[in-house]
Enzyme design. Structure first.
Site, mmCIF file in Angstrom:
data_model
loop_
_atom_site.group_PDB
_atom_site.id
_atom_site.type_symbol
_atom_site.label_atom_id
_atom_site.label_comp_id
_atom_site.label_asym_id
_atom_site.label_seq_id
_atom_site.Cartn_x
_atom_site.Cartn_y
_atom_site.Cartn_z
ATOM 1 C CG LEU A 101 -2.378 -1.275 1.338
ATOM 2 C CD1 LEU A 101 -2.453 -0.867 2.205
ATOM 3 C CD2 LEU A 101 -2.692 -0.965 0.385
ATOM 4 C CG ASP A 102 0.231 5.191 -1.841
ATOM 5 O OD1 ASP A 102 -0.135 5.789 -1.047
ATOM 6 O OD2 ASP A 102 -0.518 5.022 -2.960
ATOM 7 C CB VAL A 103 4.101 6.174 2.455
ATOM 8 C CG1 VAL A 103 3.652 7.433 1.572
ATOM 9 C CG2 VAL A 103 4.681 6.890 3.679
#
Ligand code: URA
Length: 233
Positions: A101-103
């Site tokens: 999952l992106d930041v």
């Protein structure tokens, strides 16, 4: 596998350090009997300093990832390993995220030390649905669902059209999007492609497995029944 190596693989220390823990009587069975290197004991019956062992090799964890944590072992911001016992990063094999999952995205993140399971869930051929709740900067126009479902949508700088995705509109700026593939920043790029902007994004489910009421920043192991919801035995 020998006891010291088994416990060392779970991240409790080097084999030598675990041998020392055995020598010092820190490794016992459930009834308090001190264990030695030659003992053959089931995982569930082993204690270190009186505490049950971490989840066995082959486990799958779910983590409610908050925003501002990176899915990597080290980075310029905090990493998901700060939310887990230190040992999970030190295990052999490492307890690794299943996909990313992106930041700036929160929600359901799975981890496992089983490379085959990781591959099965992330393989582009598996098409396991992933559900995202998105909040948008601008009102939806009403044309997005057909666009996303078309199977012909192209993301910027890509030549392969996206697989059809299902958009469920909750209100003018909130929607639920179900994807069966996982391209880089896919949800954000899909909304950008239709002139919108994602202001918050949370993954709520993978396959039939839902994040449920697991508090943000917390983790737990998934049950055998929940493995089935991921298409695993
Ligand atoms: N799509 C995104 O844009 N970000 C994620 O983290 C996952 C899907």
């Amino acid at each position: 596998m020998k006891l010291a190596k088994y416990i060392a693989n779970l991240g409790y220390g080097s084999r030598r350090e675990v041998m020392r823990m055995l020598d010092n009587g820190r490794v016992t069975s459930g009834d308090g009997t001190e264990l030695t290197e030659g003992d053959d004991v089931a995982h569930a019956d082993i204690r270190v300093d009186g505490e049950p062992l971490d989840p066995p090799l082959g486990s799958i964890l779910m983590l409610h990832k908050p925003v501002d944590f990176e899915c990597s072992t080290r980075g310029s911001v905090r990493t998901i390993y700060e939310l887990l016992p230190d040992r999970f990063r030190l295990r052999s094999p490492i307890m690794a995220p299943i996909g990313r999952l992106d930041v700036d995205t929160s929600g359901l993140l799975l981890l496992t030390d089983d490379g085959q399971v990781n591959h099965r869930i992330t393989s582009p051929r598996t098409h396991l649905p992933k559900i995202y709740a998105a909040e948008l900067a601008n009102d939806l126009t009403g044309t997005e669902a057909a666009n996303f479902a078309s199977g012909t949508m192209l993301l910027e700088s890509e030549t392969e059209p996206l697989l059809p995705a299902d958009l469920e509109i909750i209100d003018s700026r909130r929607a639920r999007l179900t994807l069966t593939e996982g391209r880089y920043h896919q949800v954000r790029r899909m909304f950008a492609a239709v002139g919108n902007h994602v202001v918050s994004l949370r993954r709520t489910a993978i396959g039939g497995l839902e994040l449920g009421d697991l508090p943000e920043g917390e983790w737990r192991t998934i049950t055998p029944d929940e493995r089935k919801l991921l298409g695993l035995l």
